[in-house]
Enzyme design. Structure first.
Site, mmCIF file in Angstrom:
data_model
loop_
_atom_site.group_PDB
_atom_site.id
_atom_site.type_symbol
_atom_site.label_atom_id
_atom_site.label_comp_id
_atom_site.label_asym_id
_atom_site.label_seq_id
_atom_site.Cartn_x
_atom_site.Cartn_y
_atom_site.Cartn_z
ATOM 1 N N GLU A 160 0.818 -1.210 0.000
ATOM 2 C CA GLU A 160 0.000 0.000 0.000
ATOM 3 C C GLU A 160 0.856 1.265 0.000
ATOM 4 O O GLU A 160 0.518 2.254 -0.638
ATOM 5 C CB GLU A 160 -0.956 -0.005 1.194
ATOM 6 C CG GLU A 160 -2.086 -1.017 1.086
ATOM 7 C CD GLU A 160 -2.984 -0.766 -0.111
ATOM 8 O OE1 GLU A 160 -3.051 0.379 -0.599
ATOM 9 O OE2 GLU A 160 -3.631 -1.727 -0.574
ATOM 10 N N TYR B 167 -6.206 6.422 4.585
ATOM 11 C CA TYR B 167 -6.382 5.399 3.556
ATOM 12 C C TYR B 167 -5.546 4.158 3.858
ATOM 13 O O TYR B 167 -6.047 3.028 3.830
ATOM 14 C CB TYR B 167 -6.010 5.931 2.172
ATOM 15 C CG TYR B 167 -5.849 4.804 1.185
ATOM 16 C CD1 TYR B 167 -6.957 4.150 0.671
ATOM 17 C CD2 TYR B 167 -4.580 4.331 0.828
ATOM 18 C CE1 TYR B 167 -6.826 3.065 -0.183
ATOM 19 C CE2 TYR B 167 -4.428 3.250 -0.024
ATOM 20 C CZ TYR B 167 -5.555 2.626 -0.529
ATOM 21 O OH TYR B 167 -5.418 1.541 -1.354
ATOM 22 N N ASP C 104 -9.223 6.222 -1.369
ATOM 23 C CA ASP C 104 -8.186 6.965 -2.095
ATOM 24 C C ASP C 104 -8.816 7.629 -3.309
ATOM 25 O O ASP C 104 -10.052 7.692 -3.441
ATOM 26 C CB ASP C 104 -7.044 6.029 -2.487
ATOM 27 C CG ASP C 104 -7.473 4.956 -3.489
ATOM 28 O OD1 ASP C 104 -8.680 4.858 -3.813
ATOM 29 O OD2 ASP C 104 -6.594 4.199 -3.959
#
Length: 439
Positions: A63, A146, A164
């Protein structure tokens, strides 16, 4: 009851009925969205290396890497990073130089520093295990709303939203939300909506499905509406405005900055090598390595194609090199290159320079110590000579970094921003071609 009162009552009842109908339609649209999106994802999801495990560390690394970076670009970096740092502890204990080298070329290097700092937090506070706790995950360096939502939902299947840019685009279109997604309140609104859409027990798959739809189908400029699994109830498509959403205030364009860079070719003991320097300990591209370069003054700074005076550029670069204590002579323009940051764009005019004296490797290069013009890189210089200062300021703080003479083989030991990595590889490619041709 008077006629007017009866009329008002009827209008209120009709209004309630109308609102009830809208609420029911919204509930149906939400249910339709969640069901069909999950169904689509199970049949269409990509085989990505971080999806093969529920390892929270892998998901966290992926991520962070995926921020501002395409999936296809991230995959080889992810595989290499996990091979080099397979656990939180191995990342926490690694030298920062090794982490930056493994990240080299991926850009946004603060991400690499933040994730190593966070790995040290996880090692010290949570025994090397990524915590399954919202506040704990939020407290990690470099982890925002996020990323926290993605880790908690994908790794631990917790019903946390992960919103996002891709997700905000999908929700803006499907629910016809015309609020500016660059505004904080809009993000909060989107997070609440995304949380409502998560089916019970399906947080991991649903959040990934939402991301996948935005990445593959509901794309920024040319959404593939005909293949979208939720097109039937997409309010923006029905209204014919899918390409105008989401609404987003344009960010301030990055500031252009002209810089003069020195590709310094060694002689004698340094033949076949070039000089690099280390950037300052903090700030932009901290502690990474580069070709020496300096900002061109406003009066002289313009793109090469716009006619930067060759003599003025060479003179300015000569004075910059002297001020930094580097005994080298600029000879000719080699090429231009560009490095784009979020807030600034460097246009680098690169000049080939020749080392003027074949001197031993400087002490500064051996010990990462700072050097100055009168003591360090060239200690033989007369220290009684004044250090030249430009009218527009003192020496750059970058001039105090350690320096090295390096060959192509030595590049493996240093982390470079992508633009300098490309420049150095191009230069050494040229030298190898010249050697093969006998020139």
């Amino acid at each position: 009851m008077k006629q007017q009162e009866r009329q008002d009552l009827q209008e209120r009842e009709e209004g309630r009925e109308g609102q009830d109908k809208k609420d029911q339609e919204l509930r149906e649209a939400k249910q339709y969205f969640s069901y069909h999106l999950l169904e689509w994802y199970q049949g269409q999801k990509r085989d990505l290396p971080w999806r093969r495990h529920r390892n929270p560390y892998y998901i966290w690394i992926s991520e962070i890497m995926l921020q501002q970076t395409r999936v296809d670009t991230v995959i080889p970096y992810f595989n290499r990073f996990i091979e080099r740092f397979p656990t939180v502890e191995s990342l926490a204990d690694a030298p920062e130089e090794d982490v930056l080298k493994c990240w080299e070329g991926l850009g946004y290097y603060s991400r690499a520093r933040n994730i190593q700092h966070a790995a040290k937090q996880v090692k010290e506070l949570y025994g090397g295990q990524v915590p399954n706790d919202r506040e704990a995950v939020f407290s990690l360096k470099g982890v925002g709303p996020y990323t926290a939502g993605a880790i908690l939902s994908i790794a631990f299947n917790r019903p946390e939203p992960a919103v996002d840019g891709n997700v905000m685009r999908v929700l803006s279109r499907y629910f016809l939300i015309e609020d500016d997604i660059a505004k904080g309140p809009t993000r909060v609104k989107m997070e609440r909506l995304a949380a409502e859409l998560i089916p019970e027990g399906e947080a991991a798959s649903f959040n990934q499905a939402l991301m996948e739809l935005g990445a593959l189908v509901c794309t920024p400029k040319s959404p593939s509406c005909l293949t979208c699994p939720v097109m039937e109830h997409c309010a923006a498509r029905l209204a014919g405005c899918e390409t105008s959403l989401p609404v987003k205030t344009k960010a301030k364009p990055p500031r252009p900055e002209e810089r003069l860079a020195a590709l310094i070719e060694g002689r004698g003991a340094h033949a076949g090598q070039v000089l690099i320097r280390q950037r300052p300990q903090s700030g932009l591209l901290a502690r990474m390595w580069e070709l020496p370069h300096w900002q061109a003054p406003p009066a002289e700074g313009s793109a090469k194609s716009a006619g930067l005076p060759e003599a003025a550029a060479l003179d300015r670069l000569r004075r910059s090199l002297r001020q930094a204590g580097i005994s080298a002579r600029p000879e000719e323009h080699w090429m231009a290159a560009e490095h784009i940051f979020s807030h600034i764009v460097w246009t680098l005019q690169v000049y080939r320079c020749r080392e003027e004296d074949a001197l031993p490797l400087p002490i500064a290069a051996e010990g990462r110590a700072a050097y100055t013009a009168d003591a360090g890189l060239f200690p033989e210089m007369d220290s009684s000579l004044p250090v030249e200062r430009f009218e527009d300021g003192n020496a750059s703080p970058e001039d105090g970094g350690a320096v090295r003479w390096i060959s192509r083989e030595d590049m493996a030991n240093y982390a470079f921003p992508n633009v300098f990595l490309k420049l150095l590889n191009l230069y050494f490619d040229e030298q190898e071609e010249l050697a093969k041709s006998g020139k």
